[in-house]
Design a protein around this motif. Sequence first.
Motif, mmCIF file in Angstrom:
data_model
loop_
_atom_site.group_PDB
_atom_site.id
_atom_site.type_symbol
_atom_site.label_atom_id
_atom_site.label_comp_id
_atom_site.label_asym_id
_atom_site.label_seq_id
_atom_site.Cartn_x
_atom_site.Cartn_y
_atom_site.Cartn_z
ATOM 1 N N ARG A 43 42.245 26.073 38.346
ATOM 2 C CA ARG A 43 41.609 26.144 39.686
ATOM 3 C C ARG A 43 40.422 27.616 39.157
ATOM 4 O O ARG A 43 40.362 27.928 37.794
ATOM 5 N N SER A 44 39.950 28.831 40.027
ATOM 6 C CA SER A 44 38.961 29.257 39.416
ATOM 7 C C SER A 44 39.725 30.852 39.823
ATOM 8 O O SER A 44 39.975 30.237 41.163
ATOM 9 N N VAL A 45 38.841 31.565 39.882
ATOM 10 C CA VAL A 45 39.063 32.118 40.416
ATOM 11 C C VAL A 45 37.793 33.572 40.043
ATOM 12 O O VAL A 45 36.573 33.417 39.066
ATOM 13 N N VAL A 46 37.056 34.959 40.888
ATOM 14 C CA VAL A 46 36.504 35.649 41.488
ATOM 15 C C VAL A 46 37.045 36.566 41.379
ATOM 16 O O VAL A 46 37.767 37.460 42.427
ATOM 17 N N PHE A 47 36.577 37.918 40.171
ATOM 18 C CA PHE A 47 36.913 38.997 40.684
ATOM 19 C C PHE A 47 35.671 39.767 41.042
ATOM 20 O O PHE A 47 34.376 39.369 40.963
ATOM 21 N N ASP A 101 26.840 59.046 34.312
ATOM 22 C CA ASP A 101 28.073 58.922 35.211
ATOM 23 C C ASP A 101 28.468 57.388 35.703
ATOM 24 O O ASP A 101 27.659 56.187 34.572
ATOM 25 N N HIS A 102 29.975 56.817 35.775
ATOM 26 C CA HIS A 102 29.863 55.927 35.453
ATOM 27 C C HIS A 102 31.485 55.970 36.025
ATOM 28 O O HIS A 102 32.122 56.463 36.964
ATOM 29 N N ASP A 103 31.658 54.283 36.471
ATOM 30 C CA ASP A 103 32.678 54.031 37.388
ATOM 31 C C ASP A 103 33.712 52.831 37.148
ATOM 32 O O ASP A 103 32.855 52.336 36.692
ATOM 33 N N SER A 104 34.712 52.877 37.829
ATOM 34 C CA SER A 104 35.889 51.571 36.720
ATOM 35 C C SER A 104 36.816 51.532 37.670
ATOM 36 O O SER A 104 37.309 52.331 38.098
ATOM 37 N N ALA A 105 36.947 50.254 38.062
ATOM 38 C CA ALA A 105 38.078 49.942 38.078
ATOM 39 C C ALA A 105 38.953 47.901 37.596
ATOM 40 O O ALA A 105 38.291 48.018 36.862
ATOM 41 N N SER A 106 40.151 47.905 37.499
ATOM 42 C CA SER A 106 40.350 46.496 36.909
ATOM 43 C C SER A 106 41.353 46.428 38.361
ATOM 44 O O SER A 106 42.293 46.705 38.885
ATOM 45 N N ALA A 107 41.925 45.000 37.531
ATOM 46 C CA ALA A 107 42.782 43.796 38.610
ATOM 47 C C ALA A 107 42.925 43.521 37.414
ATOM 48 O O ALA A 107 42.574 42.719 36.685
ATOM 49 N N GLU A 108 44.546 42.427 37.609
ATOM 50 C CA GLU A 108 45.248 41.848 36.621
ATOM 51 C C GLU A 108 45.191 39.910 36.905
ATOM 52 O O GLU A 108 45.104 40.293 38.461
ATOM 53 N N LEU A 109 45.166 39.391 36.218
ATOM 54 C CA LEU A 109 45.065 37.996 36.906
ATOM 55 C C LEU A 109 45.950 38.037 36.383
ATOM 56 O O LEU A 109 46.156 37.603 35.120
ATOM 57 N N THR A 110 46.865 37.265 36.887
ATOM 58 C CA THR A 110 48.400 36.471 36.651
ATOM 59 C C THR A 110 48.312 34.805 37.104
ATOM 60 O O THR A 110 47.760 34.221 37.345
ATOM 61 N N VAL A 111 47.892 34.000 35.580
ATOM 62 C CA VAL A 111 48.005 32.473 35.541
ATOM 63 C C VAL A 111 48.911 31.725 36.060
ATOM 64 O O VAL A 111 50.013 31.922 34.620
ATOM 65 N N ILE A 112 49.012 31.252 37.086
ATOM 66 C CA ILE A 112 50.358 30.614 37.097
ATOM 67 C C ILE A 112 50.280 28.807 36.804
ATOM 68 O O ILE A 112 49.722 28.341 37.288
ATOM 69 N N GLU A 113 51.668 28.177 37.246
ATOM 70 C CA GLU A 113 51.938 26.889 36.352
ATOM 71 C C GLU A 113 53.406 26.248 37.109
ATOM 72 O O GLU A 113 53.798 27.067 36.922
ATOM 73 N N GLN A 125 36.695 47.186 44.741
ATOM 74 C CA GLN A 125 37.296 46.963 43.419
ATOM 75 C C GLN A 125 37.581 45.058 43.405
ATOM 76 O O GLN A 125 38.083 44.552 44.682
ATOM 77 N N PRO A 126 37.497 44.674 41.908
ATOM 78 C CA PRO A 126 38.665 43.490 41.973
ATOM 79 C C PRO A 126 40.380 43.730 42.792
ATOM 80 O O PRO A 126 40.638 45.007 42.410
ATOM 81 N N GLU A 127 40.149 42.807 42.965
ATOM 82 C CA GLU A 127 41.516 42.512 42.913
ATOM 83 C C GLU A 127 42.916 41.459 42.364
ATOM 84 O O GLU A 127 42.743 40.710 41.835
ATOM 85 N N TYR A 128 43.858 41.969 42.605
ATOM 86 C CA TYR A 128 45.190 42.216 41.682
ATOM 87 C C TYR A 128 45.107 39.763 42.373
ATOM 88 O O TYR A 128 44.955 39.678 43.716
ATOM 89 N N LYS A 129 45.554 38.789 41.871
ATOM 90 C CA LYS A 129 45.017 38.351 41.770
ATOM 91 C C LYS A 129 45.611 36.975 41.214
ATOM 92 O O LYS A 129 46.583 37.207 39.380
#
Length: 1177
Positions: free
Chosen positions: A546-550, A608-620, A536-540
């Motif tokens: 920069r770049s991020v990969v889910f 059928d289907h499946d889903s997963a979520s993850a949050e992206l927090t952008v810091i600076e 599953q995608p993970e909290y980032k």
Amino acid sequence: MERRRMDAALLVLFLGHLAGALEVPLDLPQPPTITHQSHKDYIIDPRENIIIHCDAKGKPHPSFSWTRNGTHYDIEQDPNVTVKPHSGTLVIDISRVKAEDYEGVYQCTARNKHGAAVSNNIVVRQSRSPLWSKEKIKPIVVQEGVSLVLLCQPPAGLPPPIIFWMDNNFQRLPQSSRVSQSLSGDLYFSNVLREDSRNDYICYARFPHTQTIQQKQPITVKVLNLDAINDTMAAFYNDTDLFSDPVDERRPTFLIPNGPSSSKMVLRGQVLEMECIAEGLPTPNISWTKVSGDFPAKRTSFLYYQKTLRIVDVSESDAGEYRCMAKNRLGSVHHIIRVTVKASPYWISGSPRNLVLAPGENGVLTCRASGTPKPSITWAMNGIPIENSPKDLSRKVEDDTIIFTDVQTGSSAVYQCNVSNEYGYLLSNAFVNVLSEPPRVLTPPNIVYKVIKNHRVLMDCASFGSPIPKITWFKDSRSGTLDGDMYKMHDNGTVEISVAQARNSGKYTCVARNILGIFENHVYLEVKEPTRILKQPEYKVIQRGRSVVFECKVKHDSSLVPTMNWLKDDGELPDDERLVLDSDSLTITDVTENDAGVYTCIVNTTLDHDSASAELTVIERPDPPTDLELTDQKKRSVQLTWTPGDEHNSPIQKFLIQYEDSLHHRGHWHNLTEVPGTKTTAHLKLSPYVHYIFRVLALNAVGFSRPSLSSRMFKTDPAAPDENPTGVQGHGTVNNNLVISWKPLSGLQSNGPGLHYRVMWRQKSIDSEWTTVTVANNSKFVVSETPTFVPYELKVQAVNDHGSGPEPAISHGYSGEDLPSAAPKNVHAVVLNSTLAEVHWDAVPHELIRGYLKGYKVYYWRERSLHKHNPHHVEKQILTFSGNHTHGMLPGLHPFSLYSFNVKVFNGKGEGPASPTQQFETHEGVPAAPSSLVITNPKLDSLTLEWNPPRDRNGLITGYTLKYQPVNNSNELGPVEELALPANETSVTLFNLKYSTRYKFYLNAKTDKGAGPAISQEAVTIMDEAVASRQVDIATQGWFIGLMCAIALLILILLIICFIQRNKGGKYPVKEKEDAHTDPEFQPMKDDDCTFGEYSDNEDHKPLKGSSTPSNGTVKRDDSDDSLVEYGEGEDGQFNEDGSFIGQYSGKSASRETAEGQESSEAPSPINAMNSLNSFV
């Protein structure tokens, strides 16, 4: 959410299987059934044609008739009315007439030879959107603080209009807990304010059916305070005060509803809306409670700032008392609303269902309904009241039920059930169809049902027959019917598997049978593996830019094709080239703050289907602080406050406060202090005589922000120094001076102008007065003509134009050093072994060192070896012993040698005089190996060894030990012979040796301390001439000559055959046969070049290892100084401490043989030649 929708759809489908109405195939005789009709209350648009729907099915197809207002409606006589083909739907053309002419109550009847079905009473009414009456509305002038109601009073329309208030710019007027709209559309002010004054309060009415909007005339409201009202009205009231007092604060009172209580009736299933609007100053707050229970949480909402209570889908449980309360700080008031719930008729267990009966069967029609008050139930048959219908002995009416017994062919009819009370009615048609029909399965054949493992599956077997068929299910081989907990059979023939497994896949057979026949149908079930997101995608948490990969890695059934969609915050992804979608990942490059949010990976298949979520927090990095302000200013402190900038999703850890001293160090910023990130103020301690400018930086997990804008300048007054210089030291550069140095104060530390230093010193050993000088613009002072290396006490005090610093601390130092004046005494050496000696001396008195003691140096050198009298010229060696040592070790000495040495003390200035030179002799040690070993005069059974003594004897040579042993052709070692030799000999001749044999020799020297290492060498005795001559004479033997001739003849014959074969060309069968049966082990000659194959004589010419002896028998050390390890495996070849050899020769490896076989660059010896010849023979 998607899963819940899917589960809900499955539930609806499930219920549909269980509760579906009985369907009779249209190819069979059946009474009419109405399939579509207009609503009971049909409001028409006067601008469009009127369409009144009435569709039905039956066999034969039904005919249609209409009534209007209870009488027969002759459609053919009305030119404006047409009927749609194959339907009973009326189309009324109103282009030449008014729509209102066709208002009325319409009812449709569909009829064939098996019965008649009737529609509801359809009330047709024209929609109306009347205009507001023209009126002139006078301006409303009110005193500030009073309540106000602006009436809307829209014209009555059909349906009722939707009311809203707007201004001249078509902008909705703002509403609040003080100003709100009632359910009737009026605008209520709990109290008015000056800003409520405006001339465009406009009430709008929107009529949804015709999509028209009507506007009331604008209303002007002027809100005046007491003085303004008196000034305005004075002219009309002869300068008397109209309002003598301002409006006081007051407790709430209700504007609507009136009185302490009221009542309200609502129908079941409708929406209940109750409102309480109160006036008061300050504005009251409204709250609601239910006296006799709680609100239904999921059906209750509060509108218009709590002033309206709404309950949807009202049920009988919502009846009771509701209390609304208005409250401000001066008091409260409440109102009771008593709610009663009535109900128009509603079905309890659904409307009556069609009956299909075989002749002689029994059946029941049930019309079970309820309502408040209790409704009445009437029955009709084919549209005629049942009491007026022909009598039928098989039919019996009992209130809401008709019982049929032993029905016969020709009894088919449509029965109408009418349930009514004062609030409405229900009308339902249900036919009784008497048929004799063999079974048929209506579900299409060979349907493939696909289901996800562990999910529920329903497989249909919709059937028809009269009598009703019995349904039986089989799987695969039909060895037995489906039963057990795994399968659930429904009354409509559907089979349910609640938890499908892979073993449930296969072919299923549905069999329908009654007394008239049998029918079967086949369906197939495929159970698929579920679709699952494995990774599953993970909290980032990512820094901006920069770049991020889910990642979203999926496992699915191989027969299903998944599609992957990504959502951001439950919406579509932005259309941005920075967002890159891959098969199993989402990459966002150059991340910005707008990219923050929740990203959801949704994988869909057809099942059928499946889903997963993850949050992206952008810091600076945080934004720089702002609004720097200096307060609480004192002589040496100030308070700095600031406003933090945006932290960009990473909490501020701390603030760094920096300052610039524009007086002493303009343009350079220095760190002053840090405060935690939760604070926005700092109390700063300051130094005198500084022009401070401050700035603040914020730090979060990413880094420091940019500096804030600078604060205004804050100047501190000058003062005497608070501190004195540090690092005060005293030392001499020559033997009669003292240099006093210190670390000067910075401009910030000076505290004022005119900074200089008061330097003080005195000799420590005598009680003398302090000598003082003043030094400016320097950080050292030189005192001359001092005694050599004596201690001093030192002080340095800071002074400026405003006074002196605190009393300085006393530091210590020494005047300059001189070379030591004495050498160490009582110097002697103790020899510990042949290579180590220990030197001892007495320490030089401190006063003779005349400086800081650094240590002692031992100078030593080798004079000569004790067995020689000539001197050994070697440079002196030095060992340094730092600190106050009185002895030291001299390692690495030569054994049996004479050494000389002396000792010097040294200080920071240099070395003192040397002590008298002393000597010592080292002990004997074991000697080195003899310097050479030469083998001469080799003979048949003897040879001579000559050697030179060791270069390093390390003592008196007491003798030599010689060891030797034979080595055969396999490099195996024979027995060891040992011979002791006197010290004065340098050669020896060995006798009784074996001829033509290789020997290895080991020679070492000995002293009283033991034997030294050995030197080794190899040699070979010569061959016996008689044996050699016998081996060579073989070439003259007759048999040998004959053998050679035979070989030569054979070679000639082979060459001729080869030549013939080449010239003949091609192959003949015999040759091919010979080639096919050639012995693989006998290949005397290669076919292509007529040469012998795979023959080599390299092995015959390999020299013996170590047999590279020159013809004179001399063995050079450089050529034969190989270790015994070379002849053994690993490290077995070695000597004991006494020089004796241990280990055995071992056979050489194949790799070594190969390597040695190529070492034939030298001429072979005669012995090798003979060995080669012997091997050939």
